[in-house]
Design an enzyme around this catalytic site. Structure first.
Site, PDB file in Angstrom:
ATOM      1  N   CYS A 146      -0.799   4.390   2.056  1.00 33.06           N
ATOM      2  CA  CYS A 146      -0.421   3.843   3.668  1.00 33.06           C
ATOM      3  C   CYS A 146       1.193   4.118   4.370  1.00 33.06           C
ATOM      4  CB  CYS A 146      -0.816   2.311   3.590  1.00 33.06           C
ATOM      5  SG  CYS A 146      -2.098   2.132   3.161  1.00 33.06           S
ATOM      6  N   ASP A 147       1.368   3.816   3.244  1.00 37.54           N
ATOM      7  CA  ASP A 147       3.135   3.861   3.525  1.00 37.54           C
ATOM      8  C   ASP A 147       4.794   4.638   3.349  1.00 37.54           C
ATOM      9  OD1 ASP A 147       2.954   1.636   5.723  1.00 37.54           O
ATOM     10  OD2 ASP A 147       2.893   0.315   4.656  1.00 37.54           O
ATOM     11  N   CYS A 198       0.578  -1.802   0.733  1.00 36.78           N
ATOM     12  CA  CYS A 198      -0.094  -0.013  -0.159  1.00 36.78           C
ATOM     13  C   CYS A 198       1.025   1.062   0.360  1.00 36.78           C
ATOM     14  CB  CYS A 198      -1.236  -0.222   1.401  1.00 36.78           C
ATOM     15  SG  CYS A 198      -1.774   1.381   0.925  1.00 36.78           S
TER      16      CYS A 198
END
Length: 298
Positions: A134-135, A131
């Protein structure tokens, strides 16, 4: 209590089904083992859904959740372990409880597909991610690579190009499955390098990923990177339903245009269903159709 409709999965298809089910006057229970919203919550920008020029995936998901809950849908954060067919009623078993309903909509989505390489699981969270939104910010001003050729991979590469020093886009073919305008945008980026007809063959790192091996046509080489983002598709989680629905070779649930499976009163919607195109708009369409079909079950 016997619910009219139990929905397995709180992603876009499941929550859309809840909205249409409650508006049809039915009692609706949504069972979700993780966070409501599904895969779309990871999208930084949703720009291909009709009516929204741009909206974050998290906001889109929250709006669906708020709307479904406001209409009276009940949410229970429990992972489903089995379903059963008792004729006029169905049972859904979770790790905590057993529920009864007149109909079931399976909207269980799918999980990210791994590369299947040695040490991949060990290095997940230590340089490997599924992701980018997300990261990605953990790799600001660093070197990253994205593996994949669909829209998710292209979106990940675009997102990372805005925060990373260098982004490599690795794809096993010479053309992309994703939308051409995303490819064009990436080609304009000075910090994005395309590695086509290539695949990752090995991962290097003890406590943290630091290098990957790549085979590109007849050439083998290594690439020093800080982060690897895998976006090569999804795997449906449908085996627990296989006693009551047919699955295709990929493990997706076979259902007709009304989202009906082979078992009366059991429907399938969203990414878990066998179909050609999986987009946000097709997930909402499935949720709508499945709910209206389920609402007719007496």
């Amino acid at each position: 209590m016997i619910y009219d409709i139990i929905i397995i999965g709180g992603g876009t298809a499941g929550m859309t089904a809840a909205i249409y089910g409650t508006r049809a006057g039915k009692s609706v229970l949504i069972l979700e083992g993780e966070t409501p919203g599904g895969q779309i919550v990871n999208a930084a920008h949703v720009e291909n859904y009709p009516g929204f020029k741009s909206i974050s995936g998290a906001d889109f998901a929250f709006n669906l959740f708020d709307q479904a809950k406001g209409l009276g849908a009940v949410f229970a954060y429990e992972a489903v372990t089995a379903i059963g067919d008792n004729g006029d009623t169905k049972t859904v078993t979770t790790q905590q409880n057993t529920y009864t309903s007149k109909s079931i909509i399976i909207a269980a989505g799918a999980k990210n597909r791994p590369l299947g390489l040695e040490d991949e699981e060990r290095l997940t969270g230590r340089g490997i991610s599924y992701c980018a939104t997300c990261d990605g910010n953990f790799f600001r001003d660093k070197v990253t690579a994205v593996v994949g050729g669909g829209n998710t991979a292209l979106e990940d590469a675009l997102f990372l190009s805005n925060v990373c020093k260098q982004v490599y886009l690795i794809h096993r073919r010479d053309s992309f499955r994703g939308e051409q305008h995303r490819v064009d945008l990436l080609r304009e980026k000075q910090n994005v390098t395309f590695l086509l007809n290539a695949r990752v063959t090995k991962l290097f790192g003890e406590d943290q990923l630091h290098t990957i091996a790549i085979q590109q046509e007849e050439t083998e080489k290594t690439l020093d990177i800080d982060g690897l983002f895998v976006a090569i598709g999804q795997i449906p989680q449908n085996q627990i339903f296989a006693n009551l629905v047919d699955l295709d070779q990929g493990g997706y649930i076979i259902a007709d245009e009304a989202c009906r499976t082979k078992t009366k009163g059991i429907f399938a919607a969203g990414d878990c269903r066998a179909k050609t195109i999986r987009q946000l708009s097709t997930a909402t369409a499935d949720g709508t159709i499945a709910a209206l079909s389920a609402a007719q079950v007496e």
